[in-house]
Design a protein around this motif. Structure first.
Motif, PDB file in Angstrom:
ATOM      1  N   SER A 115     -30.040   9.449  10.424  1.00 28.61           N
ATOM      2  CA  SER A 115     -29.846   9.031  11.957  1.00 28.61           C
ATOM      3  C   SER A 115     -31.344   8.816  12.313  1.00 28.61           C
ATOM      4  O   SER A 115     -31.548   7.809  13.160  1.00 28.61           O
ATOM      5  CB  SER A 115     -29.021  10.144  12.454  1.00 28.61           C
ATOM      6  N   SER A 119     -33.188   5.187  13.912  1.00 24.89           N
ATOM      7  CA  SER A 119     -33.773   5.193  15.196  1.00 24.89           C
ATOM      8  C   SER A 119     -35.252   4.948  15.375  1.00 24.89           C
ATOM      9  O   SER A 119     -35.643   4.448  16.168  1.00 24.89           O
ATOM     10  CB  SER A 119     -33.554   6.514  15.758  1.00 24.89           C
ATOM     11  N   ASP A 159     -24.315   0.895  14.309  1.00 24.23           N
ATOM     12  CA  ASP A 159     -25.352   0.571  15.473  1.00 24.23           C
ATOM     13  C   ASP A 159     -25.117  -0.612  15.830  1.00 24.23           C
ATOM     14  O   ASP A 159     -25.157  -1.102  16.989  1.00 24.23           O
ATOM     15  CB  ASP A 159     -26.755   1.103  15.215  1.00 24.23           C
ATOM     16  N   GLU A 164     -22.075   4.787  18.176  1.00 21.83           N
ATOM     17  CA  GLU A 164     -22.977   5.819  18.247  1.00 21.83           C
ATOM     18  C   GLU A 164     -22.865   7.108  17.471  1.00 21.83           C
ATOM     19  O   GLU A 164     -23.689   7.919  17.210  1.00 21.83           O
ATOM     20  CB  GLU A 164     -23.323   6.378  19.748  1.00 21.83           C
ATOM     21  N   SER A 677     -32.242  13.761  15.179  1.00 20.30           N
ATOM     22  CA  SER A 677     -31.345  13.074  16.121  1.00 20.30           C
ATOM     23  C   SER A 677     -30.131  13.743  16.338  1.00 20.30           C
ATOM     24  O   SER A 677     -29.361  13.436  17.341  1.00 20.30           O
ATOM     25  CB  SER A 677     -31.657  11.637  16.071  1.00 20.30           C
TER      26      SER A 677
END
Length: 725
Positions: A115, A119, A159, A164, A677
């Motif tokens: 994750s 990001s 994504d 999410e 995250s």
């Protein structure tokens, strides 16, 4: 060549029989003496429970075989459909009625890092050597790099479509792969053993705990199942192909599954080696044999190197300087426990280079072999055989940090009332191995090599591998369906022996023509199931209220520790005060902080720490002063017991505050844990002088009855003065 084939065949059969004997002896002993806390009579209750469940399983399989003996093909399809619907409904039940299972350990670290990679702008996996919990983990365990990168691509796709919830995406993929393993196993059994044995294997998969309790656990144990079963099915299919282009495609698929599956989980290569041995020694057409092996080798090499380059493209440290050598896991496998050892991890970590790690591991392996001797190694091997393949529970109830929104059902599967579930899992595994042993005994008497030898050699190789390797209880999950397939064959053989090898009837008319004696025998299964279930429902549940005996799966209590924590020295980090928030859902009266005491000689004024718990309004509830003189030498935990603090409502936020109230050299390193995250079950946050750190203090909040010892970690009590404010 024929002599080699026969020798290998009988070595495998005798080996599996030996493994089965070890599992039956140690598994029965484990059930009677080993796994449920309770009164002194628990051994008797567990033994009775084992007998009851064993009778129920035997009766159910016997009755199932009687039914499919006499029914038509159409009815058989209805039965298969009913079993598939049962699996589907039970999986939905587990996913929706167990609360939100919050993963910990390896699975969470991998999902979290993936994750984080998604990001970040560069999509790089940080596997550099550092104090960071996550970087340190990925520096050591290079075997988890590829699965993390795959998750990164999955999360990127999620994504892209606006999703999410990455944890949910990983869980959906896990369910799909488990079910793919089920389908591949069924079609393998159908092609290999026939439709009847395939139906029995489907029954075993429907009643296997592995099909359900691992749905939340998104990790390589379950992800590797379809690759293992796919290699074996493709090898079986390859033996009957005559068209040249189909032969090339099938061989290429075996090579691809072997290399790609290896990077998912290295144990997939055991099935791959079994497939290669089967082609090499048991196929008689030399041209076909050479063609297959050449194509497999080429595709395997290309896929292996290509996958390796994909990994490197996402690694910060492409050389993986901190990676543990394979000798580390062999060294751990020779420890007294035969499994994971923190001390061994620290030992390997203490050396800087790979060469040093390798040399010191080999040295330690030699020392342990010499200390144990032949008898000691044999005892350890038998212990590990049961530990990995005979336990049945496979640590499924230890893979969750907490379970949010838990239900009564959760308690009976994962919590304090899970004694029956644990007993069922253990008895089911013993039952499976008993049928495998029956299969091996019958095959031992036959001169013809069994069609299922490919599965036998894979299971044999897996057991031998984990006798040498680190013996972790959950490692057998990858081979669960192979065991059940061989057990299905054993069930058919046992049934035919009981039935006097009579010709199997296929119609209802044939059933009606049977003698009264045969009909009476047919009632045996029904009677066994009814009697055992009545006994289980009416008598035994009251004896198994205490299962895991551990409330760490209850979200009302908070545990952030102790594994994978790193040191945090307040002075070194320039901190005058640190504050850890946490959400309380129930009353509590104990706080445990994980620390590491330094061996330093203080000069001048000594350091003092003031530890305070404040309520939601900021008012201190409990406060104490910790000095060097308060602590025992080498103490690694600070324990505070106080009057109960009762939140006014569920979900109130409290604060643990630690201040340096006297200057000097730090004599304590407080332990902290870093998160990325996907910290969906973080209980709060750690602040340093009012600034958010992105870490958690390693601590334990719980409630204990007066005069009783708390469950959970061992507690070292300090002679501290705890004052209520």
């Amino acid at each position: 060549m024929e002599r080699v084939r026969k020798s290998l065949y009988y070595v495998v059969i005798i080996g599996i029989l030996f493994f089965g004997c070890v599992i039956l002896v140690k598994g029965t002993n484990d059930i009677i003496y080993g796994f449920v806390r309770g009164s002194r009579y628990q051994s008797v209750y567990r033994f009775v429970g084992m007998v009851v469940l064993g009778i129920a399983m035997t009766g159910m399989v016997y009755k199932f075989l009687r039914v499919i003996d006499i029914c038509s093909k159409r009815t058989r399809w209805v039965i298969r459909g009913g079993l598939c619907i049962f699996i589907f409904v039970m999986q939905l039940f587990f996913l929706n009625c167990m609360g939100e299972v919050c993963l910990t350990r390896d699975s969470f670290k991998i999902l979290d890092m993936a994750s984080y990679m998604q990001s970040a702008t560069n999509g790089m996996l940080d596997n550099t050597l550092s104090e960071s919990v996550y970087n340190g983990y990925f520096a050591r365990y290079s075997n988890n790099h590829f699965i993390t990168i795959l998750y990164y691509y999955l999360f990127t796709i999620v994504d892209f479509f606006g999703g999410e919830n990455f944890i949910l995406a990983a869980r959906i993929l896990n369910v799909i792969l488990i079910d793919c393993g089920l389908v591949l196993t069924y079609f393998t059994a159908r092609k290999l053993l026939g439709s009847k044995k395939a139906d029995v294997s489907l029954l075993f998969m429907a009643i296997s705990p592995t099909t359900y309790v691992w749905l939340f656990w998104s990790y390589t144990n379950t992800y590797s199942i379809p690759f293992t079963m796919g290699i074996l099915l493709l090898t079986l299919y390859a033996g009957n192909i005559k068209t040249r282009w189909k032969q090339v495609v099938c061989a290429g698929a075996i090579g691809f599954f072997g290399a790609f599956g290896y990077y998912i989980r290295p144990t997939v290569v055991i099935a791959f080696i079994g497939a290669v041995l089967m082609i090499l020694f048991f196929w008689k057409n030399w041209r076909k044999k050479i063609l297959y092996l050449a194509v497999i080798a080429c595709v395997f090499s290309v896929t292996f190197l290509g996958t390796k380059n994909i990994c490197k493209a996402h690694l910060v440290d492409t050389e993986c300087k901190g990676a543990f050598p394979v000798t580390h896991w062999i060294m751990m496998g020779l420890s007294d426990k035969g499994g994971y050892q923190k001390e061994d991890v620290k030992y390997t970590k203490s050396f800087e280079t790979k060469t040093q790690k390798l040399e010191k591991n080999i040295e330690q392996i030699g020392n342990r072999l010499q200390e144990k001797g032949i008898i000691g190694c044999f005892k350890l091997a038998t212990k590990k055989i049961h530990q990995v393949f005979g336990d049945g529970v496979d640590q499924y109830n230890q893979q969750a940090n907490t379970i949010e929104n838990s239900t009564i059902v959760t308690s009976y599967v994962y919590g304090k009332n899970s004694g029956w579930m644990m007993l069922y899992a253990k008895v089911f595994r013993i039952f499976v191995w008993m049928l495998i042993m029956i299969n091996m005994l019958v095959l031992f008497r036959q001169k013809m090599i069994s069609k299922s030898f490919l599965y036998m050699i894979t299971l044999f190789g897996a057991v031998v591998f984990f006798v040498i390797w680190e013996g972790n209880r959950k490692y057998s999950v990858s081979f669960e369906y192979i065991m059940e397939l061989l057990a299905a064959e054993g069930a058919i053989l046992a049934y035919q022996l009981l039935a006097g090898k009579r010709k199997i009837a296929q119609t209802q008319e044939a059933c009606n023509a049977k003698s009264i004696q045969e009909k009476l025998v047919g009632r045996i299964g029904t009677v066994m199931v009814i009697v055992s279930l009545v006994g289980a429902i009416a008598f035994l549940p009251i004896m198994f209220k205490d299962g895991t005996g551990n409330h760490k799966y209850d979200a009302n209590y908070i545990r952030i520790g102790e594994e994978e924590c790193r040191k945090f020295a307040m002075k070194k980090n320039g901190a005058k005060k640190i504050e850890q928030t946490f959400v309380a859902n129930a009353e509590f009266d104990n706080l445990t902080l994980y620390v590491k005491k330094k061996n330093v000689v203080h000069k001048g004024k000594k350091t003092k720490y003031k530890i305070t718990i404040c309520d939601p309004k900021g008012k201190p509830c409990i406060s104490t002063i910790v000095e060097d003189a308060n602590l025992k030498k080498g103490q690694e935990r600070i324990y505070m017991k106080f009057e109960k603090i009762i939140p006014k409502k569920k979900g109130e936020e409290y604060v643990i505050t630690i201040e340096r109230v006297a200057k000097g050299v730090d004599f304590l390193d407080f332990k902290v844990k870093e998160y990325l995250s996907q910290d969906k079950f973080q209980t709060g946050a750690l602040y340093q002088d009012g600034k958010l750190t992105g870490m958690d203090l390693c601590f334990y909040i719980e409630s204990c009855s007066s005069g009783k010892t708390c469950n959970g970690p061992h507690i070292y009590c300090s002679p501290m003065c705890v004052t209520a404010m």
